[in-house]
Scaffold this active site. Structure first.
Site, PDB file in Angstrom:
ATOM      1  N   HIS A 306       0.852  -1.188   0.000  1.00 32.67           N
ATOM      2  CA  HIS A 306       0.000   0.000   0.000  1.00 32.67           C
ATOM      3  C   HIS A 306       0.884   1.232   0.000  1.00 32.67           C
ATOM      4  CE1 HIS A 306      -3.112   2.861   1.108  1.00 32.67           C
ATOM      5  NE2 HIS A 306      -3.957   1.964   0.678  1.00 32.67           N
ATOM      6  N   ASP A 363      -7.981  -5.281  -0.037  1.00 32.01           N
ATOM      7  CA  ASP A 363      -8.487  -6.105  -1.121  1.00 32.01           C
ATOM      8  C   ASP A 363      -8.106  -7.574  -1.002  1.00 32.01           C
ATOM      9  OD1 ASP A 363      -9.773  -4.058  -2.550  1.00 32.01           O
ATOM     10  OD2 ASP A 363      -7.848  -3.338  -3.289  1.00 32.01           O
TER      11      ASP A 363
HETATM   12  N1  CMC Z   1       4.132  -7.503  -4.987  1.00 32.72           N
HETATM   13  C1  CMC Z   1       5.486  -7.467  -5.166  1.00 32.72           C
HETATM   14  N2  CMC Z   1       6.247  -6.370  -4.966  1.00 32.72           N
HETATM   15  C2  CMC Z   1       5.625  -5.256  -4.567  1.00 32.72           C
HETATM   16  C3  CMC Z   1       4.235  -5.202  -4.364  1.00 32.72           C
HETATM   17  C4  CMC Z   1       3.484  -6.383  -4.581  1.00 32.72           C
HETATM   18  N3  CMC Z   1       2.165  -6.396  -4.405  1.00 32.72           N
HETATM   19  N4  CMC Z   1       3.886  -3.956  -3.967  1.00 32.72           N
HETATM   20  C5  CMC Z   1       5.011  -3.234  -3.936  1.00 32.72           C
HETATM   21  N5  CMC Z   1       6.074  -4.025  -4.299  1.00 32.72           N
HETATM   22  C6  CMC Z   1       7.487  -3.625  -4.308  1.00 32.72           C
HETATM   23  C7  CMC Z   1       7.824  -2.789  -5.541  1.00 32.72           C
HETATM   24  O1  CMC Z   1       8.240  -3.597  -6.624  1.00 32.72           O
HETATM   25  C8  CMC Z   1       8.918  -1.909  -5.002  1.00 32.72           C
HETATM   26  O2  CMC Z   1      10.097  -2.694  -4.940  1.00 32.72           O
HETATM   27  P1  CMC Z   1      11.560  -1.981  -5.154  1.00 32.72           P
HETATM   28  O3  CMC Z   1      11.701  -1.006  -4.033  1.00 32.72           O
HETATM   29  O4  CMC Z   1      12.518  -3.111  -5.106  1.00 32.72           O
HETATM   30  O5  CMC Z   1      11.489  -1.314  -6.508  1.00 32.72           O
HETATM   31  C9  CMC Z   1       8.499  -1.638  -3.561  1.00 32.72           C
HETATM   32  O6  CMC Z   1       7.701  -2.789  -3.185  1.00 32.72           O
HETATM   33  C10 CMC Z   1       7.684  -0.373  -3.387  1.00 32.72           C
HETATM   34  O7  CMC Z   1       6.570  -0.439  -4.270  1.00 32.72           O
HETATM   35  P2  CMC Z   1       5.959   0.781  -5.071  1.00 32.72           P
HETATM   36  O8  CMC Z   1       5.295   0.295  -6.304  1.00 32.72           O
HETATM   37  O9  CMC Z   1       7.013   1.856  -5.234  1.00 32.72           O
HETATM   38  O10 CMC Z   1       4.899   1.328  -4.023  1.00 32.72           O
HETATM   39  P3  CMC Z   1       3.698   2.243  -4.362  1.00 32.72           P
HETATM   40  O11 CMC Z   1       3.371   2.958  -3.111  1.00 32.72           O
HETATM   41  O12 CMC Z   1       3.951   3.063  -5.576  1.00 32.72           O
HETATM   42  O13 CMC Z   1       2.524   1.206  -4.753  1.00 32.72           O
HETATM   43  C11 CMC Z   1       0.712  -0.289  -4.619  1.00 32.72           C
HETATM   44  C12 CMC Z   1       1.523   0.781  -3.901  1.00 32.72           C
HETATM   45  C13 CMC Z   1      -0.559  -0.574  -3.818  1.00 32.72           C
HETATM   46  C14 CMC Z   1       0.276   0.217  -6.003  1.00 32.72           C
HETATM   47  C15 CMC Z   1       1.577  -1.562  -4.762  1.00 32.72           C
HETATM   48  O14 CMC Z   1       1.927  -2.042  -3.472  1.00 32.72           O
HETATM   49  C16 CMC Z   1       0.878  -2.661  -5.558  1.00 32.72           C
HETATM   50  O15 CMC Z   1       0.970  -2.673  -6.790  1.00 32.72           O
HETATM   51  N6  CMC Z   1       0.165  -3.616  -4.874  1.00 32.72           N
HETATM   52  C17 CMC Z   1      -0.613  -4.625  -5.564  1.00 32.72           C
HETATM   53  C18 CMC Z   1      -1.942  -4.036  -6.028  1.00 32.72           C
HETATM   54  C19 CMC Z   1      -2.898  -3.841  -4.876  1.00 32.72           C
HETATM   55  O16 CMC Z   1      -3.092  -4.723  -4.048  1.00 32.72           O
HETATM   56  N7  CMC Z   1      -3.557  -2.675  -4.866  1.00 32.72           N
HETATM   57  C20 CMC Z   1      -4.586  -2.359  -3.861  1.00 32.72           C
HETATM   58  C21 CMC Z   1      -4.174  -1.256  -2.939  1.00 32.72           C
HETATM   59  S1  CMC Z   1      -5.283  -1.143  -1.511  1.00 32.72           S
HETATM   60  C22 CMC Z   1      -6.795  -0.629  -2.162  1.00 32.72           C
HETATM   61  C23 CMC Z   1      -6.796   0.803  -2.447  1.00 32.72           C
HETATM   62  O17 CMC Z   1      -6.908   1.612  -1.485  1.00 32.72           O
HETATM   63  O18 CMC Z   1      -6.707   1.173  -3.610  1.00 32.72           O
END
Ligand code: CMC
Length: 425
Positions: A306, A363
């Site tokens: 998240h 989720d």
């Molecule tokens: N699986 C594997 N790696 C992950 C995941 C995941 N679900 N989420 C984040 N990472 C890794 C990402 O690759 C990055 O690694 P590194 O630092 O080595 O490059 C690190 O963790 C930080 O991730 P980020 O993408 O920079 O973080 P963000 O804040 O931009 O993204 C997120 C947050 C929710 C989009 C992401 O965690 C994600 O894609 N999760 C899966 C989709 C999901 O479950 N979304 C629902 C969110 S909750 C409902 C809502 O409120 O919308």
């Protein structure tokens, strides 16, 4: 707060005030940054940027705290109705019983949707994604309720809000019935909101509908848990679209489209699809864990991670407990729940996930409850949208009442510098 932050740029010292929220958060007020210094800030994804000052929802991602108007999410999910929480989010205080009765009755009065909307619904091909259909129907409502809401009139604002809450529940039920191939059903105004929603969604045309308290209580809880989450992608969309003085319905329709994406609300559908894929593959999650950690692979563990929570998502904790209870109460054994629990355990003990503070989010388990309620997978994000509606409305109303300026970010341009057609080739 009175404190300022200073920095030097081109031999000149600048000072910008610090702003403190009621829970101690501190931000730098840079409203005059460009006019004073010529500089802008660059923050793709707005990871460090506050877009507004808001008194609706407080979220402390480090400590896993979520409160609506000061009330803890756990307290609200266990002790309130979704309509009470909607009133709280939108108007700022818990309603008295008179206020609540009036609010519910005013919503009931607006529960009819123009019959012509049914022709629009019927014209969508079978298999159209329900989120696209819902966004389109919400947009279509604008034609039947034209005009931007007069934000200088509390009464007109209130009217638009109850209209939208009422009609949105009918649209949600109709979209669900379209997916299931059921004839459209209408509101039963003798029922409270969630019971009415359940009968609109689930009633068979050839049977009397009997309300099931396990189902209504689960729906009530899920709707409350999704009701607001401060400045996320869809809420920011609603605020930014509304900031151009586009109407309430148009702003909400844009929010629905933003929610659809699988990194946001669409994750609930993606989680179940992922768990089903793991099940079909024999149930061994480790292969998928490895894929999620592989930077050359686009696969992510859906329902994990998240932007703001770097600790357990408090909503996920409540949903996990609720999922266990509902499956037991309905006498359902869903192997997907065991796969989800194993996957969670593996991830919580895996260095990659621990180092990045990736925990299950709202989720991860919600889809298991929706499945137990026999809601089709493509409908999950629509259910999220229905829950998020009062939050979107509250945020839109706050933005308009605060007379916030039109949202218009800047950029750093790095394209071609000035050239003309004669210099070509
Ligand atoms: N699986 C594997 N790696 C992950 C995941 C995941 N679900 N989420 C984040 N990472 C890794 C990402 O690759 C990055 O690694 P590194 O630092 O080595 O490059 C690190 O963790 C930080 O991730 P980020 O993408 O920079 O973080 P963000 O804040 O931009 O993204 C997120 C947050 C929710 C989009 C992401 O965690 C994600 O894609 N999760 C899966 C989709 C999901 O479950 N979304 C629902 C969110 S909750 C409902 C809502 O409120 O919308």
């Amino acid at each position: 707060m009175g404190q300022k932050i200073k920095f030097n740029y081109k031999d000149k010292e600048y000072e910008f005030p610090l702003i403190q929220g009621t829970e101690g958060e501190v931000g730098i007020d840079i409203k005059t940054l460009r006019s004073e210094t010529g500089l802008i800030t660059l923050d793709p994804g707005y990871k460090n940027t506050g877009s507004c000052i808001s008194s609706i929802t407080y979220l402390d991602g480090e400590n896993g705290i979520l409160r609506y108007r000061g009330y803890d999410i756990d307290d609200l999910a266990n002790n309130s109705s979704f309509i009470e929480v909607s009133y709280l989010l939108i108007f700022g205080e818990m309603p008295s019983s008179n206020e609540l009765n009036k609010f519910e009755n005013d919503i009931r009065k607006e529960c009819l949707v123009h019959e012509d909307i049914t022709s629009i619904l019927k014209s969508f091909p079978h298999g159209a994604h329900p989120m696209g259909v819902l966004a389109s129907l919400t947009s279509a409502l604008i034609s039947f309720n034209p005009g931007s809401v007069d934000v200088n009139s509390e009464e007109k604002m209130y009217h638009a809000i109850v209209q939208l809450i009422a009609k949105f529940s009918v649209l949600t039920a109709w979209v669900h019935r379209k997916v299931r191939g059921l004839p459209l059903n209408y509101s039963d105004n003798s029922l409270p909101y969630v019971e009415n929603l359940a009968q609109m969604m689930f009633k068979n045309p050839n049977e009397e509908y009997r309300s099931n308290p396990v189902i209504t209580s689960a729906l009530n809880k899920l709707l409350i848990l999704h009701a607001d989450h401060e400045q996320n992608c869809s809420t920011s969309t609603v605020r930014i679209v509304g900031s151009s003085e586009a109407g309430l319905f148009a702003s909400i329709s844009a929010g629905i489209s933003a929610l659809w994406g699988r990194l946001h609300g669409g994750a609930n559908q993606a989680v179940i699809e992922m768990l089903e894929m793991i099940k079909r593959d024999g149930g061994d999650a480790s292969k998928f864990m490895e894929k999620a950690k592989d930077k050359n692979h686009s696969f992510r563990l859906m329902g994990f991670g998240h932007r703001v929570y770097k600790n357990f998502d408090p909503r996920a904790k409540i949903i996990k407990k609720t999922a266990d209870g509902i499956l037991k109460d309905l006498g359902i054994e869903d192997p997907i729940l065991d796969i989800a629990k194993n996957l969670e355990q593996e991830a919580l003990n895996d260095k990659y996930f621990v180092d990045r503070k990736l925990y299950p989010n709202v989720d991860f388990y919600s889809g298991i409850i929706y499945r137990a309620l026999e809601i089709p997978t493509e409908m999950f994000t629509v259910m999220f949208a229905l829950g998020r509606l009062p939050g979107w409305i509250a945020q839109w109303r706050e933005m308009r009442l605060n007379k916030e300026p039109i949202g218009r970010p800047r950029q750093i341009y790095n394209g071609s510098i000035s050239r003309n057609t004669k210099s070509k080739g």
